[in-house]
Design a protein around this motif. Structure first.
Motif, mmCIF file in Angstrom:
data_model
loop_
_atom_site.group_PDB
_atom_site.id
_atom_site.type_symbol
_atom_site.label_atom_id
_atom_site.label_comp_id
_atom_site.label_asym_id
_atom_site.label_seq_id
_atom_site.Cartn_x
_atom_site.Cartn_y
_atom_site.Cartn_z
ATOM 1 N N LEU A 33 26.264 111.325 -46.598
ATOM 2 C CA LEU A 33 25.230 111.876 -47.478
ATOM 3 C C LEU A 33 25.723 112.004 -48.916
ATOM 4 O O LEU A 33 24.988 111.698 -49.869
ATOM 5 N N GLN A 34 26.971 112.446 -49.088
ATOM 6 C CA GLN A 34 27.538 112.537 -50.427
ATOM 7 C C GLN A 34 27.657 111.166 -51.073
ATOM 8 O O GLN A 34 27.382 110.998 -52.261
ATOM 9 N N CYS A 35 28.065 110.196 -50.284
ATOM 10 C CA CYS A 35 28.186 108.826 -50.784
ATOM 11 C C CYS A 35 26.823 108.284 -51.208
ATOM 12 O O CYS A 35 26.679 107.690 -52.281
ATOM 13 N N ALA A 36 25.811 108.488 -50.374
ATOM 14 C CA ALA A 36 24.462 108.028 -50.682
ATOM 15 C C ALA A 36 23.927 108.706 -51.939
ATOM 16 O O ALA A 36 23.299 108.065 -52.795
ATOM 17 N N ARG A 37 24.184 110.013 -52.067
ATOM 18 C CA ARG A 37 23.746 110.756 -53.249
ATOM 19 C C ARG A 37 24.418 110.207 -54.510
ATOM 20 O O ARG A 37 23.784 110.055 -55.553
ATOM 21 N N ASN A 38 25.707 109.889 -54.401
ATOM 22 C CA ASN A 38 26.439 109.341 -55.541
ATOM 23 C C ASN A 38 25.879 107.987 -55.970
ATOM 24 O O ASN A 38 25.727 107.706 -57.167
ATOM 25 N N VAL A 39 25.560 107.149 -54.994
ATOM 26 C CA VAL A 39 24.983 105.831 -55.294
ATOM 27 C C VAL A 39 23.649 105.994 -56.010
ATOM 28 O O VAL A 39 23.377 105.321 -57.020
ATOM 29 N N TYR A 40 22.823 106.899 -55.503
ATOM 30 C CA TYR A 40 21.499 107.103 -56.112
ATOM 31 C C TYR A 40 21.611 107.664 -57.530
ATOM 32 O O TYR A 40 20.895 107.231 -58.439
ATOM 33 N N GLN A 41 22.524 108.611 -57.728
ATOM 34 C CA GLN A 41 22.671 109.238 -59.038
ATOM 35 C C GLN A 41 23.234 108.278 -60.088
ATOM 36 O O GLN A 41 22.885 108.362 -61.266
ATOM 37 N N THR A 42 24.137 107.414 -59.687
ATOM 38 C CA THR A 42 24.793 106.520 -60.648
ATOM 39 C C THR A 42 24.103 105.177 -60.813
ATOM 40 O O THR A 42 24.169 104.570 -61.880
ATOM 41 N N THR A 73 30.085 100.444 -46.601
ATOM 42 C CA THR A 73 31.130 99.721 -47.332
ATOM 43 C C THR A 73 31.800 100.615 -48.360
ATOM 44 O O THR A 73 33.036 100.622 -48.497
ATOM 45 N N ARG A 74 31.009 101.398 -49.100
ATOM 46 C CA ARG A 74 31.581 102.314 -50.094
ATOM 47 C C ARG A 74 32.531 103.317 -49.432
ATOM 48 O O ARG A 74 33.597 103.640 -49.959
ATOM 49 N N MET A 75 32.147 103.832 -48.276
ATOM 50 C CA MET A 75 32.995 104.791 -47.571
ATOM 51 C C MET A 75 34.289 104.142 -47.096
ATOM 52 O O MET A 75 35.364 104.731 -47.161
ATOM 53 N N GLN A 76 34.196 102.903 -46.630
ATOM 54 C CA GLN A 76 35.382 102.210 -46.143
ATOM 55 C C GLN A 76 36.352 101.874 -47.277
ATOM 56 O O GLN A 76 37.569 101.798 -47.060
ATOM 57 N N LEU A 77 35.832 101.700 -48.486
ATOM 58 C CA LEU A 77 36.678 101.365 -49.624
ATOM 59 C C LEU A 77 37.332 102.605 -50.244
ATOM 60 O O LEU A 77 38.305 102.480 -50.992
ATOM 61 N N ARG A 133 41.873 108.067 -49.704
ATOM 62 C CA ARG A 133 42.318 109.417 -50.014
ATOM 63 C C ARG A 133 43.659 109.707 -49.354
ATOM 64 O O ARG A 133 43.969 109.166 -48.301
ATOM 65 N N VAL A 134 44.437 110.591 -49.958
ATOM 66 C CA VAL A 134 45.698 111.018 -49.367
ATOM 67 C C VAL A 134 45.399 111.823 -48.106
ATOM 68 O O VAL A 134 44.400 112.530 -48.027
ATOM 69 N N ARG A 135 46.282 111.685 -47.108
ATOM 70 C CA ARG A 135 46.117 112.399 -45.840
ATOM 71 C C ARG A 135 45.899 113.900 -46.081
ATOM 72 O O ARG A 135 46.629 114.528 -46.841
ATOM 73 N N GLY A 136 44.891 114.455 -45.446
ATOM 74 C CA GLY A 136 44.618 115.882 -45.557
ATOM 75 C C GLY A 136 43.589 116.241 -46.607
ATOM 76 O O GLY A 136 43.018 117.323 -46.580
ATOM 77 N N SER A 137 43.327 115.324 -47.569
ATOM 78 C CA SER A 137 42.337 115.613 -48.601
ATOM 79 C C SER A 137 40.935 115.406 -48.053
ATOM 80 O O SER A 137 40.730 114.650 -47.110
ATOM 81 N N LYS A 138 39.974 116.081 -48.659
ATOM 82 C CA LYS A 138 38.600 116.002 -48.183
ATOM 83 C C LYS A 138 37.981 114.660 -48.555
ATOM 84 O O LYS A 138 38.024 114.233 -49.698
ATOM 85 N N GLN A 139 37.393 113.995 -47.568
ATOM 86 C CA GLN A 139 36.791 112.686 -47.788
ATOM 87 C C GLN A 139 35.284 112.809 -47.942
ATOM 88 O O GLN A 139 34.649 113.715 -47.416
ATOM 89 N N THR A 140 34.725 111.878 -48.679
ATOM 90 C CA THR A 140 33.281 111.867 -48.909
ATOM 91 C C THR A 140 32.540 111.496 -47.639
ATOM 92 O O THR A 140 32.889 110.518 -46.969
ATOM 93 N N ASN A 141 31.512 112.268 -47.281
ATOM 94 C CA ASN A 141 30.715 111.906 -46.113
ATOM 95 C C ASN A 141 29.567 110.988 -46.521
ATOM 96 O O ASN A 141 29.376 110.692 -47.703
ATOM 97 N N LEU A 189 43.768 105.440 -59.671
ATOM 98 C CA LEU A 189 42.542 104.673 -59.495
ATOM 99 C C LEU A 189 41.416 105.623 -59.099
ATOM 100 O O LEU A 189 41.608 106.468 -58.234
ATOM 101 N N GLY A 190 40.233 105.510 -59.692
ATOM 102 C CA GLY A 190 39.140 106.443 -59.433
ATOM 103 C C GLY A 190 38.484 106.245 -58.091
ATOM 104 O O GLY A 190 38.527 105.173 -57.520
ATOM 105 N N THR A 191 37.835 107.315 -57.599
ATOM 106 C CA THR A 191 37.093 107.253 -56.348
ATOM 107 C C THR A 191 35.709 107.831 -56.532
ATOM 108 O O THR A 191 35.331 108.242 -57.615
ATOM 109 N N LEU A 192 34.965 107.894 -55.456
ATOM 110 C CA LEU A 192 33.559 108.292 -55.495
ATOM 111 C C LEU A 192 33.327 109.646 -56.160
ATOM 112 O O LEU A 192 32.421 109.820 -56.956
ATOM 113 N N SER A 193 34.150 110.634 -55.823
ATOM 114 C CA SER A 193 33.889 111.984 -56.304
ATOM 115 C C SER A 193 34.675 112.324 -57.564
ATOM 116 O O SER A 193 34.764 113.472 -57.956
ATOM 117 N N GLY A 194 35.275 111.320 -58.185
ATOM 118 C CA GLY A 194 35.979 111.574 -59.427
ATOM 119 C C GLY A 194 37.448 111.838 -59.224
ATOM 120 O O GLY A 194 38.208 111.988 -60.169
#
Length: 317
Positions: free
Chosen positions: A168-177, A151-155, A158-166, A52-57
């Motif tokens: 600012l990154q989430c906001a940038r993704n929303v604006y770009q898409t 809400t986007r961040m809460q949804l 990620r697997v434990r230990g993987s880098k999660q979207t902060n 299933l896809g996530t914010l950063s691909g």
């Protein structure tokens, strides 16, 4: 000058109260949001089979079977698969937004109540309804972009230990898409949710008035302050519980509208789709987690607000 000082007191008290409530109840809000979601929460991460896809691909897994999980199942899954830190996903934007949102809300409520008291019978139900509705409208309109990012961040899962979207990154993704309009997804559902705020404050103000009358009729003692504080907490908890049960479906619709790449477009279209595809019970997914979160949160927020106003030598209206 006195009016300005009064408004600042309400802003400060509301902001502090909202911050305390947000920190204490954040894990329950994450669980509730996951349960409300169509793709991530309901087909959650217990027995992974499908990507299933996530914010950063990147990707997370989802099972082929779709048995709606419960509160404890979601909690267990988050702890096992993502780690305890994921229970505080979205706390950053929540803390950034909750203090100003609560401050704006309580200040708006206080000012609106003052205005409507001059129009209607002072401190009547119609005054409380109009004041709560006006304050909620102003707050929702101003704060929706922050709640959208939260809400986007809460949804995001990620697997434990993987880098999660902060944030600012989430906001940038929303604006770009999605552009600026993306930050206002779910706003119509938030406006529908004003009914919950109105119900809550009407019940709360009625109970508060009753407590005040009981206090005046009773013999005052050294226990008066603590008794009032406990009574206000119980009144806030009861009023929010009633309001949440009545108006909860708008929360599910709002979460669906804020999902990434969602098929849900408008409030009415989302309501029809959820009812047709999942049944009417789907509108109450996550209600238990919501009650566990909102009842203590509202009790903490409203009682802390009343206490700070009292400490600041300002008698609540």
């Amino acid at each position: 000058m006195a009016q300005k000082k009064d408004t600042l007191r309400h802003l400060f008290a509301g902001g502090c109260a909202g911050t305390v409530g947000a920190i204490v109840t954040c894990p329950l809000e994450v669980i509730k949001t996951r349960l409300q979601s169509s793709g991530i929460a309901i087909h959650s991460v217990y027995y992974p089979q499908v990507q299933l896809g996530t914010l950063s691909g990147g990707g997370v897994v989802r099972p082929s079977a779709s048995v709606p999980p419960g509160v404890l199942q979601v909690l267990k899954s988050i702890l096992e698969k993502e780690g305890p830190r994921s229970l505080f996903r979205g706390l950053g934007p929540n803390l950034v937004g909750v203090a100003p949102s609560r401050a704006v809300y309580f200040a708006s409520y206080s000012k609106a109540k003052e205005k409507f008291n001059a129009i209607f019978v002072p401190n009547s139900n119609i005054v409380h309804m109009c004041s709560a509705g006006s304050a909620a409208f102003v707050t929702n309109s101003m704060m929706n972009p922050i709640w959208m990012v939260k809400t986007r961040m809460q949804l995001e899962m990620r697997v434990r230990g993987s880098k999660q979207t902060n944030a600012l990154q989430c906001a940038r993704n929303v604006y770009q898409t999605e552009g600026m309009r993306g930050f206002y997804r779910g706003l119509t559902a938030s406006y529908a949710g004003i009914s919950e705020t109105i119900i809550c404050f009407v019940v709360y103000e009625g109970l508060k008035k009753r407590l005040h009358e009981m206090d005046l009729s009773a013999n005052s003692s050294g226990e008066k302050g603590s008794t009032n504080f406990l009574g206000l907490m119980l009144a806030a908890a009861f009023s929010k519980g009633c309001a949440s049960c009545i108006a909860y479906p708008h929360e599910v619709i709002r979460t669906r509208l804020r999902e990434e790449g969602t098929k849900y477009k408008t409030f009415c279209q989302t309501a029809r789709l959820v009812a047709r595809e999942e049944g009417y019970l789907a509108f109450y997914r996550g209600l238990l987690a919501q009650l566990f979160r909102q009842i203590p949160n509202t009790a903490i927020v409203l009682s802390t607000y009343e206490l700070l106003i009292y400490v600041l030598n300002e008698k609540p209206n």
